[in-house]
Design a protein around this motif. Sequence first.
Motif, PDB file in Angstrom:
ATOM      1  N   PRO A  60       0.535  -1.898  -0.124  1.00  0.00           N
ATOM      2  CA  PRO A  60       0.120   0.127   0.051  1.00  0.00           C
ATOM      3  C   PRO A  60       1.060   1.422  -0.107  1.00  0.00           C
ATOM      4  O   PRO A  60       1.669   1.521   0.482  1.00  0.00           O
ATOM      5  CB  PRO A  60      -0.101  -0.190   1.483  1.00  0.00           C
ATOM      6  CG  PRO A  60      -0.592  -1.746   1.326  1.00  0.00           C
ATOM      7  CD  PRO A  60       0.541  -2.064   1.031  1.00  0.00           C
ATOM      8  N   ALA A  61       0.642   2.031  -0.858  1.00  0.00           N
ATOM      9  CA  ALA A  61       0.767   3.515  -0.305  1.00  0.00           C
ATOM     10  C   ALA A  61       0.134   4.664  -1.500  1.00  0.00           C
ATOM     11  O   ALA A  61      -0.946   4.611  -1.855  1.00  0.00           O
ATOM     12  CB  ALA A  61       2.514   3.730  -2.117  1.00  0.00           C
ATOM     13  N   VAL A  62       0.551   5.937  -0.554  1.00  0.00           N
ATOM     14  CA  VAL A  62      -0.075   7.206  -0.654  1.00  0.00           C
ATOM     15  C   VAL A  62       0.872   8.153  -2.214  1.00  0.00           C
ATOM     16  O   VAL A  62       1.631   8.118  -1.699  1.00  0.00           O
ATOM     17  CB  VAL A  62      -0.253   7.883   0.323  1.00  0.00           C
ATOM     18  CG1 VAL A  62      -1.026   9.124  -0.132  1.00  0.00           C
ATOM     19  CG2 VAL A  62      -1.251   6.942   1.082  1.00  0.00           C
ATOM     20  N   ASP A  68      -4.255  15.877  -7.543  1.00  0.00           N
ATOM     21  CA  ASP A  68      -5.091  14.505  -6.237  1.00  0.00           C
ATOM     22  C   ASP A  68      -4.214  14.128  -6.103  1.00  0.00           C
ATOM     23  O   ASP A  68      -3.148  13.173  -5.825  1.00  0.00           O
ATOM     24  CB  ASP A  68      -5.728  13.460  -7.496  1.00  0.00           C
ATOM     25  CG  ASP A  68      -7.357  14.911  -7.935  1.00  0.00           C
ATOM     26  OD1 ASP A  68      -7.020  15.508  -7.747  1.00  0.00           O
ATOM     27  OD2 ASP A  68      -7.171  14.174  -9.320  1.00  0.00           O
ATOM     28  N   LEU A  69      -4.517  13.193  -4.844  1.00  0.00           N
ATOM     29  CA  LEU A  69      -3.964  12.084  -3.872  1.00  0.00           C
ATOM     30  C   LEU A  69      -4.504  11.275  -4.182  1.00  0.00           C
ATOM     31  O   LEU A  69      -5.582  11.232  -4.212  1.00  0.00           O
ATOM     32  CB  LEU A  69      -4.434  12.811  -2.068  1.00  0.00           C
ATOM     33  CG  LEU A  69      -3.175  11.439  -1.356  1.00  0.00           C
ATOM     34  CD1 LEU A  69      -2.022  13.455  -1.484  1.00  0.00           C
ATOM     35  CD2 LEU A  69      -3.935  12.865   0.237  1.00  0.00           C
ATOM     36  N   VAL A  70      -4.082   9.435  -3.754  1.00  0.00           N
ATOM     37  CA  VAL A  70      -4.462   8.451  -4.386  1.00  0.00           C
ATOM     38  C   VAL A  70      -3.639   7.315  -3.363  1.00  0.00           C
ATOM     39  O   VAL A  70      -2.327   7.164  -2.895  1.00  0.00           O
ATOM     40  CB  VAL A  70      -4.078   7.746  -6.036  1.00  0.00           C
ATOM     41  CG1 VAL A  70      -4.864   9.462  -6.843  1.00  0.00           C
ATOM     42  CG2 VAL A  70      -2.855   8.911  -6.319  1.00  0.00           C
ATOM     43  N   LEU A 108     -15.416  -0.172  -1.368  1.00  0.00           N
ATOM     44  CA  LEU A 108     -14.709   0.547  -1.457  1.00  0.00           C
ATOM     45  C   LEU A 108     -15.477   2.092  -1.570  1.00  0.00           C
ATOM     46  O   LEU A 108     -14.948   2.986  -0.981  1.00  0.00           O
ATOM     47  CB  LEU A 108     -13.039   0.104  -2.799  1.00  0.00           C
ATOM     48  CG  LEU A 108     -11.991  -0.849  -2.255  1.00  0.00           C
ATOM     49  CD1 LEU A 108     -11.233  -0.970  -3.466  1.00  0.00           C
ATOM     50  CD2 LEU A 108     -11.345  -0.605  -1.460  1.00  0.00           C
ATOM     51  N   TRP A 109     -16.169   1.270  -1.855  1.00  0.00           N
ATOM     52  CA  TRP A 109     -17.084   2.911  -2.475  1.00  0.00           C
ATOM     53  C   TRP A 109     -17.675   3.316  -0.295  1.00  0.00           C
ATOM     54  O   TRP A 109     -18.137   4.282  -0.908  1.00  0.00           O
ATOM     55  CB  TRP A 109     -18.592   1.938  -2.795  1.00  0.00           C
ATOM     56  CG  TRP A 109     -19.446   1.461  -2.408  1.00  0.00           C
ATOM     57  CD1 TRP A 109     -19.972  -0.217  -2.411  1.00  0.00           C
ATOM     58  CD2 TRP A 109     -20.055   1.623  -1.570  1.00  0.00           C
ATOM     59  NE1 TRP A 109     -20.335  -0.942  -1.460  1.00  0.00           N
ATOM     60  CE2 TRP A 109     -20.718   0.271  -1.054  1.00  0.00           C
ATOM     61  CE3 TRP A 109     -20.876   2.824  -1.295  1.00  0.00           C
ATOM     62  CZ2 TRP A 109     -21.405   0.235  -0.019  1.00  0.00           C
ATOM     63  CZ3 TRP A 109     -21.829   2.642   0.270  1.00  0.00           C
ATOM     64  CH2 TRP A 109     -22.320   1.471   0.302  1.00  0.00           C
ATOM     65  N   ARG A 110     -17.376   2.822   0.215  1.00  0.00           N
ATOM     66  CA  ARG A 110     -18.152   3.167   1.638  1.00  0.00           C
ATOM     67  C   ARG A 110     -16.337   4.155   2.126  1.00  0.00           C
ATOM     68  O   ARG A 110     -16.438   4.772   3.192  1.00  0.00           O
ATOM     69  CB  ARG A 110     -17.623   2.055   2.319  1.00  0.00           C
ATOM     70  CG  ARG A 110     -19.324   1.600   1.981  1.00  0.00           C
ATOM     71  CD  ARG A 110     -20.065   2.450   2.847  1.00  0.00           C
ATOM     72  NE  ARG A 110     -20.850   2.697   4.257  1.00  0.00           N
ATOM     73  CZ  ARG A 110     -21.268   3.379   5.050  1.00  0.00           C
ATOM     74  NH1 ARG A 110     -21.287   4.786   4.967  1.00  0.00           N
ATOM     75  NH2 ARG A 110     -21.273   2.279   6.436  1.00  0.00           N
ATOM     76  N   MET A 111     -15.714   4.737   1.230  1.00  0.00           N
ATOM     77  CA  MET A 111     -13.962   5.087   1.807  1.00  0.00           C
ATOM     78  C   MET A 111     -14.241   6.530   2.252  1.00  0.00           C
ATOM     79  O   MET A 111     -14.540   6.698   3.247  1.00  0.00           O
ATOM     80  CB  MET A 111     -12.939   4.813   0.419  1.00  0.00           C
ATOM     81  CG  MET A 111     -11.424   5.621   0.774  1.00  0.00           C
ATOM     82  SD  MET A 111     -10.666   4.405   2.646  1.00  0.00           S
ATOM     83  CE  MET A 111      -9.236   3.710   1.768  1.00  0.00           C
ATOM     84  N   SER A 147      -6.954   1.270 -11.584  1.00  0.00           N
ATOM     85  CA  SER A 147      -6.434   0.702 -10.474  1.00  0.00           C
ATOM     86  C   SER A 147      -5.786   1.581  -9.226  1.00  0.00           C
ATOM     87  O   SER A 147      -4.572   0.923  -8.429  1.00  0.00           O
ATOM     88  CB  SER A 147      -5.335  -0.096 -10.527  1.00  0.00           C
ATOM     89  OG  SER A 147      -4.198   0.964 -11.125  1.00  0.00           O
ATOM     90  N   VAL A 148      -6.192   3.004  -9.252  1.00  0.00           N
ATOM     91  CA  VAL A 148      -5.505   3.749  -7.606  1.00  0.00           C
ATOM     92  C   VAL A 148      -7.080   4.289  -7.137  1.00  0.00           C
ATOM     93  O   VAL A 148      -8.183   4.329  -8.478  1.00  0.00           O
ATOM     94  CB  VAL A 148      -5.221   5.056  -7.635  1.00  0.00           C
ATOM     95  CG1 VAL A 148      -4.162   3.840  -9.078  1.00  0.00           C
ATOM     96  CG2 VAL A 148      -5.757   6.051  -8.736  1.00  0.00           C
ATOM     97  N   LEU A 149      -7.760   4.988  -6.125  1.00  0.00           N
ATOM     98  CA  LEU A 149      -8.774   5.729  -5.510  1.00  0.00           C
ATOM     99  C   LEU A 149      -8.676   7.009  -5.051  1.00  0.00           C
ATOM    100  O   LEU A 149      -7.128   6.572  -4.351  1.00  0.00           O
ATOM    101  CB  LEU A 149      -8.572   3.983  -4.537  1.00  0.00           C
ATOM    102  CG  LEU A 149      -9.905   4.650  -3.353  1.00  0.00           C
ATOM    103  CD1 LEU A 149     -11.106   3.684  -4.441  1.00  0.00           C
ATOM    104  CD2 LEU A 149      -9.577   3.622  -2.018  1.00  0.00           C
TER     105      LEU A 149
END
Lengths: 347, 347
Positions: free
Chosen positions: B87-89, B104-106, B295-298, B122-124
């Motif tokens: 995991p990374a930001v 944008d932060l992903v 993931l939609w609840r993030m 492939s990123v959120l």
Amino acid sequence: MVFTRPESVTTWGSLGGPLLAREIHLAALPAGLPEPGDFAVVTVELAPPGPGQVLIRNLCMAVEPYPPSPAHPGAPPFPVGQPLDGPAVGEVVESMDDELRPGDLVLHGYGWRDQVVLDARSVLRIDPVPGVDPSAYLGALGMSTLAAYVGLLDIAGLRPGEVVFVSGAAGEIGVMAGQIARLKGAARVIGTAGSQARADQLTRRFGFDAAFADAEGEVAERLAAAAPDGIDVCFDNVGGEHLEAAIAALRPHGRVALCGVAPQNATETAPGPRNLALAIGKRLTLRGFSVYDHLWRMPDMLAEVGAWVREGRIVFQETVVHGLEFAPAAYVGLLRGENTGKMIVRI
Amino acid sequence: MVFTRPESVTTWGSLGGPLLAREIHLAALPAGLPEPGDFAVVTVELAPPGPGQVLIRNLCMAVEPYPPSPAHPGAPPFPVGQPLDGPAVGEVVESMDDELRPGDLVLHGYGWRDQVVLDARSVLRIDPVPGVDPSAYLGALGMSTLAAYVGLLDIAGLRPGEVVFVSGAAGEIGVMAGQIARLKGAARVIGTAGSQARADQLTRRFGFDAAFADAEGEVAERLAAAAPDGIDVCFDNVGGEHLEAAIAALRPHGRVALCGVAPQNATETAPGPRNLALAIGKRLTLRGFSVYDHLWRMPDMLAEVGAWVREGRIVFQETVVHGLEFAPAAYVGLLRGENTGKMIVRI
């Protein structure tokens, strides 16, 4: 068994004299299997209905394998010197309640008597399905069917095209669960039964696509053979090895309606499903339920399953005995396995 | 461990020359616990982003106890000669995608490198919580917290005033589950931990009302003592005896979120809960889930838990290491248990 109905001695309603009811009492606690002589027909005088109460004339009752029965050694027997009880369908004769009116058909738990005064809140009004006999509300349209309906649709969320596994499918609930699943569009319905003969009945008479006999240590293997691509829904009446086999066979997002458990799986020392951790990765839901939490679904069940019953699309069986006074014989016959399907007494 | 950051050799973005990225590769498969010398920092040239792709500059990454680790003997190790992942930001530097914009932060799964070109899908994208450091999205606001949030609220349907039992509560997910339960109004939060010292931490630092150490054969007894009136929700990270204890303690209509299982309970021969039949009479729901379905609840989690993090109402711990080149040392330190809380590498 041949039963004939003797002359009735009952006065319906409370007009024109004391309100008398005939009740079946347990006269003495039997040592083993009860005999008809252990019961007595007793005529009692009822107090007329008070506010919020109704007088009900019972039309028919179901005989359940209740104690005193060797099958339920842990449950208390019926009390001696009081009426037995069990599911019954009756007609309201007099009403002191705002909701119920004379002529209404009601389902309640006070069978084994020809009439009874009850609080209106302890009965369930039935919206009659045209062309269906009142005894159907004790069988094909009764609580077992409501349990099957609720378990499949509300608890397991069955969707058309899914594969359904019903464990203990030859029982009253299981046989309805399989049929409802099929009529609701299941792609495939698989059942288990206690013997090969009963399993054969499931496929021949009740429309199951596949059925197999319980065989200790082989349930998972047989289920995998019957559902090589897995299952989506399990309607579980057995627990134990059957549940473990279902968990193994369930596809991702599968659901289990936990409806019942076989006596040998109900003890605290019975092994649990060893593969329950699979529920995480497969996102399974296992949910226990009691039909008594879902009585509000009765009208929906009656409308939907009632139509199927009327159209002859549901197979169900009943053995009908005529006359309240033969209820004890019907009960003894049930314990001896002399019935085919639901044992009904017309009163 | 003391880490210092050497001079950076990275060129950000693709302007003004080849697009270079520094990556950590596994240079050789370690025989046992890896050493920093088993890894290499490799500079590679990236192809610029194509249609639907983005170039991301990584800000921080989490070090997870992934293989090669004795704790995960069955999982495949990272491949030799390729970048590790985790995991990374990061921050979008260039975008060839319609949805993502520079700045944008992903959140994504391609840590262990300072920049990377990825498909946008492939990123959120993270809606940043003001006043919260990006590393929080790997820890207090990361996937473990989303799992705790979703498990409690969506899977178990926690309601204010309920009693919550978190098994394996000292883990990353468990410690957040306990805190979220409390902040969402649970009447009482009870946790188990692998040792008395960790159980004490749960009550002293993380606001659990009661916590006790796992003790084989005693979980049910200790849970009954901690929750004499029973529990409503179990957030299960352990399975086995813990789950059996929860089933015994659950009140009618109780819910279990099946989130994880201890290795000893994940084998097919591990005993299942012997009392699962209680789920019928108590109308229990047991539901397995994976955070990746939710993931939609993030955004909801970030808004709600993010506010608590900013207000200092969530206790969380991280060990921060500065410099990508120290990621292998951080990883080895993690496997040796030298971290307190989440092991973060700022890149």
